[in-house]
Structure formats: structure tokens, C-alpha cells
Design a protein around this motif. Structure first.
Motif, short mmCIF file in Angstrom:
data_model
loop_
_atom_site.label_atom_id
_atom_site.label_comp_id
_atom_site.label_asym_id
_atom_site.label_seq_id
_atom_site.Cartn_x
_atom_site.Cartn_y
_atom_site.Cartn_z
N ALA A 187 -84.37 62.02 -11.48
CA ALA A 187 -85.55 62.86 -11.69
C ALA A 187 -86.30 63.22 -10.40
O ALA A 187 -87.50 63.50 -10.44
CB ALA A 187 -86.51 62.23 -12.70
N MET A 188 -85.61 63.21 -9.28
CA MET A 188 -86.22 63.70 -8.04
C MET A 188 -86.06 65.22 -7.97
O MET A 188 -85.04 65.78 -8.38
CB MET A 188 -85.55 63.07 -6.82
N LYS A 215 -85.77 65.06 -18.49
CA LYS A 215 -85.83 63.62 -18.73
C LYS A 215 -87.29 63.20 -18.83
O LYS A 215 -88.04 63.29 -17.86
CB LYS A 215 -85.14 62.85 -17.60
N TYR A 216 -87.66 62.77 -20.02
CA TYR A 216 -89.05 62.42 -20.28
C TYR A 216 -89.34 60.96 -19.91
O TYR A 216 -88.46 60.10 -20.01
CB TYR A 216 -89.38 62.67 -21.75
N ARG A 237 -92.69 55.26 -14.41
CA ARG A 237 -91.95 56.39 -13.85
C ARG A 237 -92.55 57.74 -14.22
O ARG A 237 -91.91 58.78 -14.09
CB ARG A 237 -90.49 56.31 -14.30
N ALA A 238 -93.79 57.70 -14.68
CA ALA A 238 -94.44 58.93 -15.12
C ALA A 238 -94.68 59.91 -13.97
O ALA A 238 -94.89 61.10 -14.20
CB ALA A 238 -95.76 58.61 -15.82
N GLN A 241 -90.75 61.35 -13.92
CA GLN A 241 -90.18 61.80 -15.19
C GLN A 241 -91.24 62.62 -15.94
O GLN A 241 -92.42 62.52 -15.69
CB GLN A 241 -89.71 60.61 -16.02
N MET A 242 -90.79 63.42 -16.92
CA MET A 242 -91.67 64.39 -17.54
C MET A 242 -92.63 63.77 -18.56
O MET A 242 -92.31 62.79 -19.22
CB MET A 242 -90.85 65.48 -18.24
N ASP A 243 -93.79 64.40 -18.71
CA ASP A 243 -94.77 64.02 -19.72
C ASP A 243 -94.22 64.42 -21.10
O ASP A 243 -93.88 65.59 -21.32
CB ASP A 243 -96.07 64.77 -19.44
N PRO A 244 -94.11 63.47 -22.04
CA PRO A 244 -93.57 63.82 -23.36
C PRO A 244 -94.35 64.89 -24.11
O PRO A 244 -93.83 65.48 -25.07
CB PRO A 244 -93.63 62.48 -24.12
#
Length: 347
Positions: A187-188, A215-216, A237-238, A241-244
Motif C-alpha cells: 500500500a505504498m 486495500k482497506y 496501518r491507517a 491503507q484506505m479508510d473503510p
């Protein structure tokens, strides 16, 4: 029609009243009357070629070690993993994705990219024994870093650009070991471009990239962190990685990876993000992968163990919903179970 219903109609005189006409309506049930008819018109199918089975290769063990939070799923030592892949192949599954658990961890995740790393050795052994098995290599650092994060850390910040060089090294080492597909999950930003450039420079121009494009930062990953020993040692990892809660952002993430050279796009997790899966399907013609993740698996297994649900039917509905939403391929811990049901004509 029941006897009582027929009797009531007869007594009412409606059935013999020539002036009474049934109003027109569609008879959808005509196509549902038998199992054969239902199968004939079924719109969505989940088959063996749709399934990718995860495999955990553990450098710290010999043999097999069960994963408590994922019933039926195990870690395999290097001495045992080839036999497991043989069992997977015998069930008709033709694709696996491999994750590694190293003996030693350090700040830069050395075990992820050295030639004799656990995944590299595992891939070589698997491909030597089963050359036709499609081996997908997960490209991430979290299992290998002492911080448990997916990149290089400085002052408790995960650095993006500084991590790309290591991520690219991992991809090249996995391709050199024989991986058929590289699947970066870190997720970079810019990771697909970095990997594509490194693979091309190393002569692996034909090695595809299966990007974890969407990738959430999900709570559904908990059991996987037990399985891969990759929980972060601080924070979460927020930040990468994406906010749900975000849907439109997924379209931007997927478009970026497609421009940078991804050959597959992935949405992870699957069940809670079927709307996003459909959005990506409509926005891109690339093969689309859904990851039916560990928490989704564990919930179903736990409910089934308590007798609350019919596990095979729930699994079928779940995977069918993922395919119906637009996935071409599904990474799922249920792959072997499904293959057995298909073999036994229970699917």
C-alpha cells in the motif's frame, strides 16, 4: 395448492365463474421448479479456475502447525509445503499465493528479499515439483520487519519513497526464484511503477503484477496477523491503507495502479466491500481479484462450529456474491473446501 385452499376457491364459486379472469402477471417460478432448471439458468458460477489458495511457509518450524484463529488452515515448514501444494493440485486448484514467516526480522525486512529467504526457497521447491502450478508471491515487508509495518520506519513514521527500493528488491528476488506473478500488498504510493521498472530492468518483462490496488485498513485482517506473525509493533496501518468509509477513493487508487503497469487489480477485503468491487469492475477491464480475507473465513468457521449456519451453503452464497459483484478471481481460505465439494458433486 393445498386441499383447504382448493376447497375455499371451489366454495366461493370463483373457479366456475366464466366472468372471472386471472389478471396478467409474470411466472418467474417456472424456471425454479427443479434443480436441473435452476442450474440451467444460473447466471453466476464459481469454479476451480476462479480460486486461489493462500499458503503460509514458516522458516521457524518443521512439518505442520495449525493456526488457532483459522480452523483448517496451517503454517508449513519448508519440508512440508511441497506436499501441501500437491494436495492442492490434486483437488484441481491451479493457483496459490504464498506468504512467508522468517526466522529473523530486522528494520529493513532483509528476509523478504535475500535469495535464500523462506519464500524464495519455497517457490523454488514448489515450482520444481509442480511447474504448472501458478505461484503468486505476496510482496510486502510486514512479516519481515521488526516493526511489523509494511515499509521502512523512521521516528515511528512509515516512509513511502524510501520503502520503494526494498519493495522492488523483493519483487525481483521472487521472480528470480520462479514466481509466476508478483502481488504487492504494501500500500505504498508508486509501488507498482517501482516494481514494474525493477522487473523490466532485471529481464522479467513478462512477469505480471497483481496489485492490491484497493486495500482497506480493515478489522477483518486479525486472524491473518496471527497466521503471518505480522502485527504492527506500534500504531496501525491507517496511514497507508484506505479508510473503510471511502468509496470514490478506490477508483483513484485502482486507476493509479493501472497507469503504472498493474496487470491485475485487487479489492481487499471482499464481503464488506462488494459495492467497491462492482465500481472497479465497471471502471476497468483488467482481471479483477477479490481477497476473501481471514476474518471473513474465521467468522463463518466459528458460526458453523457452533451449529448456527450451514457452512457449505453459506460459503457458496458468499463466494457467489463476490463473483456476482464482478470478481474474476477469488483468493480464499475456503478454496480447498470448495474444491472438495465440487469433487463430491455437492457444489
Amino acid at each position: 395448492m393445498t386441499v383447504s385452499a382448493a376447497s375455499a376457491i371451489s366454495q366461493s364459486g370463483i373457479a366456475n365463474d366464466s366472468a372471472w379472469h386471472r389478471p396478467p402477471f409474470d411466472r418467474h417460478r417456472r424456471l425454479r421448479t427443479t434443480p436441473a432448471l435452476r442450474a440451467l439458468v444460473r447466471e453466476t458460477h464459481v469454479g476451480l479456475d476462479d480460486l486461489i489458495m493462500p499458503v503460509f511457509i514458516d522458516e521457524t518450524i518443521d512439518g505442520v502447525s495449525p493456526i488457532a484463529s483459522m480452523p483448517g488452515i496451517n503454517r508449513f515448514g519448508l519440508d512440508a509445503v511441497v506436499d501441501e501444494v500437491g494436495r492442492i493440485a490434486d483437488l484441481g486448484i491451479r493457483s496459490i499465493i504464498v506468504f512467508g514467516i522468517p526466522k529473523y526480522k530486522d528494520a529493513v525486512g532483509t528476509g523478504a528479499w535475500i535469495p535464500d529467504g523462506i519464500v524464495q526457497r519455497g517457490i523454488r521447491a514448489i515450482k520444481a515439483a509442480y511447474p504448472d502450478m501458478v505461484v503468486i508471491a505476496d510482496d510486502c515487508m510486514c512479516e519481515y520487519t521488526s516493526t511489523g509495518h509494511c515499509g521502512i520506519v523512521e521516528r515511528q513514521e512509515v516512509l513511502n519513497d524510501e520503502s520503494l527500493e526494498y519493495i522492488a528488491h523483493i519483487a525481483v528476488s521472487q521472480a528470480e526464484a520462479g514466481a509466476d506473478i508478483i502481488a504487492p500488498s504494501n500500500a505504498m504510493d508508486g509501488y507498482v511503477l517501482a516494481i514494474r521498472s525493477a522487473l523490466d530492468d532485471a529481464g522479467f518483462v513478462s512477469t505480471p503484477i497483481m496489485s492490491y490496488a484497493v486495500k482497506y485498513a480493515s478489522s477483518f485482517y486479525g486472524p491473518f496477523r496471527d497466521a503471518a506473525d505480522g502485527a504492527p509493533q506500534f500504531g496501525d496501518r491507517a496511514g497507508y491503507q484506505m479508510d473503510p468509509a471511502n468509496r470514490r477513493e478506490a477508483l483513484r487508487e485502482a486507476a493509479s495502479d493501472e497507469r503504472e503497469g498493474a496487470d491485475f487489480l485487487m479489492v481487499k477485503p471482499a464481503m464488506a466491500f462488494l459495492d467497491v468491487l462492482r465500481d472497479i469492475r465497471e471502471a476497468s477491464d483488467l482481471p479483477l481479484v477479490a481477497y476473501n480475507v481471514s476474518g471473513e473465513y474465521a467468522m463463518i468457521k466459528a458460526a458453523a462450529a457452533n451449529g448456527w449456519i450451514d457452512e457449505p451453503r453459506i460459503v457458496r452464497e458468499t463466494l457467489t456474491s463476490i463473483k456476482r459483484a464482478g470478481a474474476d478471481l477469488i483468493i480464499t481460505y475456503f478454496a480447498k473446501d470448495v474444491a472438495r465439494h465440487i469433487r463430491d458433486h455437492e457444489w
